[in-house]
Design a protein around this motif. Sequence first.
Motif, PDB file in Angstrom:
ATOM      1  N   ASP A 200      -4.835   9.132   0.026  1.00  0.00           N
ATOM      2  CA  ASP A 200      -4.386   7.933  -0.043  1.00  0.00           C
ATOM      3  C   ASP A 200      -3.112   8.021   0.858  1.00  0.00           C
ATOM      4  O   ASP A 200      -3.053   7.257   1.178  1.00  0.00           O
ATOM      5  N   ILE A 254       4.358   6.806  -6.109  1.00  0.00           N
ATOM      6  CA  ILE A 254       3.174   5.612  -5.912  1.00  0.00           C
ATOM      7  C   ILE A 254       4.722   4.153  -5.247  1.00  0.00           C
ATOM      8  O   ILE A 254       4.112   3.442  -4.273  1.00  0.00           O
ATOM      9  N   GLY A 255       5.544   4.367  -6.077  1.00  0.00           N
ATOM     10  CA  GLY A 255       6.858   3.035  -4.899  1.00  0.00           C
ATOM     11  C   GLY A 255       6.817   3.517  -3.948  1.00  0.00           C
ATOM     12  O   GLY A 255       7.478   2.456  -3.393  1.00  0.00           O
ATOM     13  N   ILE A 257       4.876   5.271  -1.069  1.00  0.00           N
ATOM     14  CA  ILE A 257       3.767   4.828   0.025  1.00  0.00           C
ATOM     15  C   ILE A 257       2.648   3.328  -0.299  1.00  0.00           C
ATOM     16  O   ILE A 257       2.960   2.736   0.679  1.00  0.00           O
ATOM     17  N   SER A 258       3.429   2.617  -1.955  1.00  0.00           N
ATOM     18  CA  SER A 258       2.773   1.620  -1.610  1.00  0.00           C
ATOM     19  C   SER A 258       3.309   0.383  -0.534  1.00  0.00           C
ATOM     20  O   SER A 258       2.179  -0.271  -0.403  1.00  0.00           O
ATOM     21  N   PRO A 259       3.973   0.444  -0.754  1.00  0.00           N
ATOM     22  CA  PRO A 259       4.947  -0.597   0.277  1.00  0.00           C
ATOM     23  C   PRO A 259       4.073  -0.342   1.535  1.00  0.00           C
ATOM     24  O   PRO A 259       4.115  -0.811   2.714  1.00  0.00           O
ATOM     25  N   LEU A 260       4.044   1.022   2.304  1.00  0.00           N
ATOM     26  CA  LEU A 260       3.552   1.590   3.605  1.00  0.00           C
ATOM     27  C   LEU A 260       2.703   1.116   3.955  1.00  0.00           C
ATOM     28  O   LEU A 260       2.346   1.383   4.913  1.00  0.00           O
ATOM     29  N   ILE A 261       1.238   1.137   3.123  1.00  0.00           N
ATOM     30  CA  ILE A 261       0.477   1.289   2.929  1.00  0.00           C
ATOM     31  C   ILE A 261      -0.717  -0.095   2.123  1.00  0.00           C
ATOM     32  O   ILE A 261      -0.744  -0.148   1.298  1.00  0.00           O
ATOM     33  N   PRO A 262      -0.758  -0.729   3.612  1.00  0.00           N
ATOM     34  CA  PRO A 262      -1.529  -2.365   3.298  1.00  0.00           C
ATOM     35  C   PRO A 262      -2.959  -2.109   2.256  1.00  0.00           C
ATOM     36  O   PRO A 262      -2.982  -2.579   1.416  1.00  0.00           O
ATOM     37  N   THR A 263      -3.641  -1.687   3.512  1.00  0.00           N
ATOM     38  CA  THR A 263      -4.701  -1.617   2.709  1.00  0.00           C
ATOM     39  C   THR A 263      -5.732  -0.278   2.716  1.00  0.00           C
ATOM     40  O   THR A 263      -4.478   0.920   3.145  1.00  0.00           O
ATOM     41  N   PRO A 264      -5.989   0.139   1.600  1.00  0.00           N
ATOM     42  CA  PRO A 264      -6.867   1.959   1.842  1.00  0.00           C
ATOM     43  C   PRO A 264      -6.888   2.561   3.165  1.00  0.00           C
ATOM     44  O   PRO A 264      -6.160   4.081   2.661  1.00  0.00           O
ATOM     45  N   ARG A 265      -7.635   1.680   3.964  1.00  0.00           N
ATOM     46  CA  ARG A 265      -7.975   2.869   4.930  1.00  0.00           C
ATOM     47  C   ARG A 265      -6.674   3.226   5.853  1.00  0.00           C
ATOM     48  O   ARG A 265      -6.599   3.980   6.580  1.00  0.00           O
ATOM     49  N   LEU A 321       9.373   2.834   6.135  1.00  0.00           N
ATOM     50  CA  LEU A 321      10.699   2.863   5.529  1.00  0.00           C
ATOM     51  C   LEU A 321      12.024   3.901   6.054  1.00  0.00           C
ATOM     52  O   LEU A 321      10.888   4.974   6.459  1.00  0.00           O
ATOM     53  N   SER A 352       0.500 -10.399   8.353  1.00  0.00           N
ATOM     54  CA  SER A 352       1.325 -10.033   7.256  1.00  0.00           C
ATOM     55  C   SER A 352       2.299 -10.313   6.869  1.00  0.00           C
ATOM     56  O   SER A 352       3.262  -9.957   8.515  1.00  0.00           O
ATOM     57  N   ALA A 354       5.932  -8.366   7.069  1.00  0.00           N
ATOM     58  CA  ALA A 354       6.925  -6.776   6.725  1.00  0.00           C
ATOM     59  C   ALA A 354       7.839  -6.744   7.205  1.00  0.00           C
ATOM     60  O   ALA A 354       8.582  -8.044   7.687  1.00  0.00           O
TER      61      ALA A 354
ATOM     62  N   GLU B 473       7.883  -5.144  -9.502  1.00  0.00           N
ATOM     63  CA  GLU B 473       7.131  -4.075  -8.964  1.00  0.00           C
ATOM     64  C   GLU B 473       6.629  -2.790 -10.128  1.00  0.00           C
ATOM     65  O   GLU B 473       5.119  -2.485  -9.005  1.00  0.00           O
ATOM     66  N   CYS B 477       2.409  -2.325  -8.466  1.00  0.00           N
ATOM     67  CA  CYS B 477       2.328  -0.564  -8.089  1.00  0.00           C
ATOM     68  C   CYS B 477       1.033   0.178  -9.019  1.00  0.00           C
ATOM     69  O   CYS B 477      -0.232   0.728  -8.107  1.00  0.00           O
ATOM     70  N   TRP B 480      -1.859  -1.278  -6.798  1.00  0.00           N
ATOM     71  CA  TRP B 480      -2.493  -1.044  -5.770  1.00  0.00           C
ATOM     72  C   TRP B 480      -2.590   0.328  -6.345  1.00  0.00           C
ATOM     73  O   TRP B 480      -3.950   0.388  -5.035  1.00  0.00           O
ATOM     74  N   PHE B 487     -11.569   1.393  -4.359  1.00  0.00           N
ATOM     75  CA  PHE B 487     -11.812   0.873  -3.054  1.00  0.00           C
ATOM     76  C   PHE B 487     -12.645   2.458  -2.700  1.00  0.00           C
ATOM     77  O   PHE B 487     -14.028   2.446  -2.045  1.00  0.00           O
ATOM     78  N   GLN B 505      -6.609  -6.989  -1.396  1.00  0.00           N
ATOM     79  CA  GLN B 505      -5.699  -6.244  -1.119  1.00  0.00           C
ATOM     80  C   GLN B 505      -4.355  -6.633   0.348  1.00  0.00           C
ATOM     81  O   GLN B 505      -2.844  -6.267  -0.385  1.00  0.00           O
ATOM     82  N   GLN B 509      -0.383  -6.402  -1.553  1.00  0.00           N
ATOM     83  CA  GLN B 509       0.909  -6.252   0.143  1.00  0.00           C
ATOM     84  C   GLN B 509       1.321  -7.356   0.027  1.00  0.00           C
ATOM     85  O   GLN B 509       3.065  -6.737   0.509  1.00  0.00           O
ATOM     86  N   ILE B 512       4.003  -7.546  -2.408  1.00  0.00           N
ATOM     87  CA  ILE B 512       4.611  -5.981  -2.959  1.00  0.00           C
ATOM     88  C   ILE B 512       5.778  -6.192  -2.229  1.00  0.00           C
ATOM     89  O   ILE B 512       7.125  -5.541  -2.704  1.00  0.00           O
ATOM     90  N   HIS B 513       5.988  -6.715  -1.235  1.00  0.00           N
ATOM     91  CA  HIS B 513       6.651  -6.562   0.313  1.00  0.00           C
ATOM     92  C   HIS B 513       7.641  -8.094  -0.180  1.00  0.00           C
ATOM     93  O   HIS B 513       9.179  -7.197  -0.348  1.00  0.00           O
ATOM     94  N   ASN B 670       9.427 -10.342   9.846  1.00  0.00           N
ATOM     95  CA  ASN B 670       8.959 -10.626  11.061  1.00  0.00           C
ATOM     96  C   ASN B 670       7.977 -12.236  11.652  1.00  0.00           C
ATOM     97  O   ASN B 670       7.547 -11.836  11.972  1.00  0.00           O
ATOM     98  N   TYR B 672       6.682 -13.826   9.522  1.00  0.00           N
ATOM     99  CA  TYR B 672       4.950 -13.821   9.713  1.00  0.00           C
ATOM    100  C   TYR B 672       5.338 -15.870   8.706  1.00  0.00           C
ATOM    101  O   TYR B 672       4.668 -15.912   8.827  1.00  0.00           O
TER     102      TYR B 672
END
Lengths: 390, 733
Positions: A200, A254-255, A257-265, A321, A352, A354, B473, B477, B480, B487, B505, B509, B512-513, B670, B672
């Motif tokens: 993840d 989760i709190g 990494i979730s804001p760091l990772i927008p889509t799972p890949r 972060l 998006s 950020a 939040e 979470c 997510w 996925f 997603q 995102q 969440i942001h 940024n 956006y």
Amino acid sequence: MPCEIITLQLGQCGNQIGFEFWKKLCLEHGVNPEGQLESFAKEGVDRKDVFFYQADDEHYIPRAVLLDLEPRVINTILTSRYSKLYNPENVYLSQDGGGAGNNWAAGYGRGTGLHEEIFDIIDREAEGSDSLEGFVLCHSIAGGTGSGLGSYLLEKLTDRFPKKLIQTYSVFPNQDEISDVVVQPYNSLLTLRRLTQSADCVVVLDNTALNRIAVDRLHIENPSFAQINSLVSTIMSVSTATLRYPSYMNNDLIGLISPLIPTPRLHFLMTGYTPLSSEQEATSIRKTTVLDVMRRLLQPKNMMVSTAHDRNAQQRYISILNIIQGEVDPGQVHKSLQRIRERKLANFITWSPASIQVALSRKSPYIQTPHRVSGLMLANHTNISSVLLQ
Amino acid sequence: MSYSSLHKSFTVNSTFVNGNRRSVTGGGLQSFAILDNSSFIERELVRDLLFIFQGIDGKFIRQKKDKSYEILAEASAPIRELALKLCELGHCYNKIKLFKEKPSAGTIIQSFKHGLDLELHEYYRILADIKSQIQESTFDTPLAEESKSREDITLIKLGICITDVRSRLEILACVVEACSPEISTTPVHQKYGGELCSSIHLYTEHGDPVIKSLAVSLLTTVTKPLYLMLGHWILYGELEDPCNEFFIASDKDCRKEDLWHSKYHIRGKMLPSFISMKQAEIILATGKNINFLRDICNNSTGYEGRAEIKKTIEETPVECLFMENDKLLSNAIQKAYRTTSDMVLKVLIQDSRLIDHLNALKKYLLLGQGDFIQYLLELLQKELAKPVPKLYQHNLSAILESAIRATNAQFEDDDILRRLDTRILYGSEKETGWDVFCLDYKANGPIGTVLTEDVIVKYNQLFNTLWRTKRIEAILCALWKNQTTLFKYQRSIMPEIGPVLHQVQLLIQELIHFVHQTQYYIMFEATECAWDSLMVNVNKATDLDEVIKAHEEFLSTIMSRSLLDIGKRELLNQLRAIFGTVHKLNDFLTAFDERVTAEVISRRNLKNQINETVAQKNFFSEYVTQAKAEVEQLHTVSQDLVYRFLIVLNGQQDSDSITLQCLSFRLDFNEYYAQRDARLSFPLTYLSRRLSFTSVNSPLYQSIHTSMNLSHSAVESNGLPVSFLRQQPIQEN
């Protein structure tokens, strides 16, 4: 107690950095090498239970599983001062002691055979925690055990614990040196695929960059593994600091990494740490302020990942972060953010919203550092692709 | 001052005048007779006047009903004039006497009357002196005609004799008149207490040294009870004031908790003009400190140096109160104030550990203790989803207890944990537990003075708002996490839901942001910054009032920055609307997940029956298309809400707009949103400020206005067309 995390240390590299990591944690939490709490550390501002659990006799035992196919590194650990720290049942050594011979396939293949025994240990650990949040895997992607067995474990963990997070600290091989292991690129490639699919969150620790930092920033001519590993352990401990010292936000994995990772890949993170200082040059002339730390974190030379230095390449941050530790005046944070935006020090993606997130974290009261403020950056950057390409 | 000596020197003078006059008028017999007659009348008038001076009617001079005097005897105009003029003294005397005889309560008034008495004694003495002279001159006739004419007391002589005493009596009459409605010609109310002191104090600054000394001596007498009260208040914090004359008043019905805030206050009317408001506040604070220590902290041992101050107060003459040159008394008061304030602060900060309690409030009610809050949220989830009537305090409290036991909160001091409790705010039946739940902190004992009920209610409100944000939040979470696992799942089994997941997603995102940045903002710009200045102010504070003020400032800063002000209702509502989309998304995804899972199961079951699977697949793909459209709609709505939120945020125009801009700055780091919406690309604040100077009807303003309306209507209308447009090409495929 919610949010426990189980650490899995795999292979030679994984065990080495894991060992350093636990040493650091013990220092920060005031746990002595025998697992006993030092007398000065009984205040309880920190959460030891995330990474440790208490045995019947109040010993703190790491939630760690040590796995290797050859006994050398683990034996060093078991003969060191910290030997009594670990739960001996959690140490798994392959019976024949042959090792994976730097061969991914060997590691992966051995996995099937060892499946039962390894998952016995992991299951026991998982059941021992009230609400397991996830696993942290330390390994290198180039070796045999770390990459091969690691890949196997990743796949099986996803199957077995589909709702648990898996974070890895993956050490990428040094590209400046020609490795004596011919199959290293193949090992890496095969492991990367598993990391992409099953993990993840991958924190990339690039040996190339670590070496460069050790040479350039710390002025060590020939950095030893121990020195580099101490860098790694610093990163690992700081990046988990918000989990261990609860504050307003980012209190669980989760709190974090979730804001760091927008889509799972897009889950490969790079790190930066400042101020860096080795033990030799303890006296520092640097003045550390929040702005200073945050600005320095954005410089590529402090990045623990060696990316292609091409400014024109339109590489952008997806998210950042910053974990700032030390005495921080909260008013400064906003000023620093403003400065960074004005000077456009950080390029962000345009598809998006950020921004730089800043988390303040407490420092361990038991360790004295020469710096007032120190910071760690976890960043999701499109440039990581260049590392993956190599 | 000796009046008799004065009198004698005048006697010599008057002899000379008389001799002169005789030489002028001495001529015919007739004129002598007239002179004789007039001197007789004059003698009579002098005698009468002496009566008049004591408020008694004489033979020829009488007081009429309208209080004016009339002379019944025939006398020449100058003499009449002179006599009437002298009658004024009688008038003054009457006034004073009337005031004295009127029954009145109050120690200060009594002492005023006593002071008047002393003055009148002197007055009587002089009158007696004059009278004896007159008697000498009338009854000693056989002795010598010569001496008789020489010693004769004329009106002029009388006038000279009483000049001095007259001016004194006039002042007294004035003072009396100013204090009493019955006597006064102009409407005044009955003055008493400190007010009385003020009106006397006015005369101590009179240019005439005689009047000045008179006023000072009178004030000295008058302020004696005031001085005693003051001493008692400063030394023991007790009010010995049965007639409400002191400038500090207490409210007897006041509850113990409100002792500091509302029991004692300054009676502005009773504040003597020689005590400044600032000084009065210091005096009030001193007594309050003592009372606070005694009643709330149960510390009645008295303060350090009290004996010394007592001695000073006893030794200092009363004049110190109003004479500015002597600092002895004010120094003593200052010292008492310092000592007691320090004691109170020590009790609060060291003994009651106020800072620890504030910290606890920050940790628990302002969600600083993240692990605890998170766990509590998790545990309470089920309970709070119930409607309000089904919420029970004991259930919530039990859950709170278990959350404390399981997290780092267990290391907290027992005293603090005992104070922590849950509370259900008042809410209608339609609302759920989320709307009304909050944590509570029982602040009794000394800290209750800083953390009054009102303050705790504010904390409750803050908690509720932050709690909602935290909940959002948590939901995000969880979403997510689900997405991440889904996925992994989807890739292998069902590739066709990929586009939906991707859209979801992105939306997650963005949300969440948004939520994270809002929380960071609340943490840094609101809580931590305010906390820093609170700590600085509390450490600097020299008395309890300053601590209270600092804390109030702290709270109001957080309130306003967390959008809880009345002026920021609109923003808060927008924020709630954005949170609303999160709930919608949550509902949608739950349904979607269920559907997908069902689909997976049915596919497994129907693996062999190919025909049906195809139909099923078609049906499912339709559902997926629909779902995608739905997500897109949600996305547009939420984005639009964020735009509007940002626009309103930029348009904020109060003192806190700078900090609010921090929020918009964080949310759109940024750029956006700014790039997608021209209205955000320049700071609206300056624009609207400029506009407010020119005219509201300017075209620029209108364009903004209409565009805002447009965006508003776009939300409602956007959903259908977008989904419609998107649907068609896919169906063709």
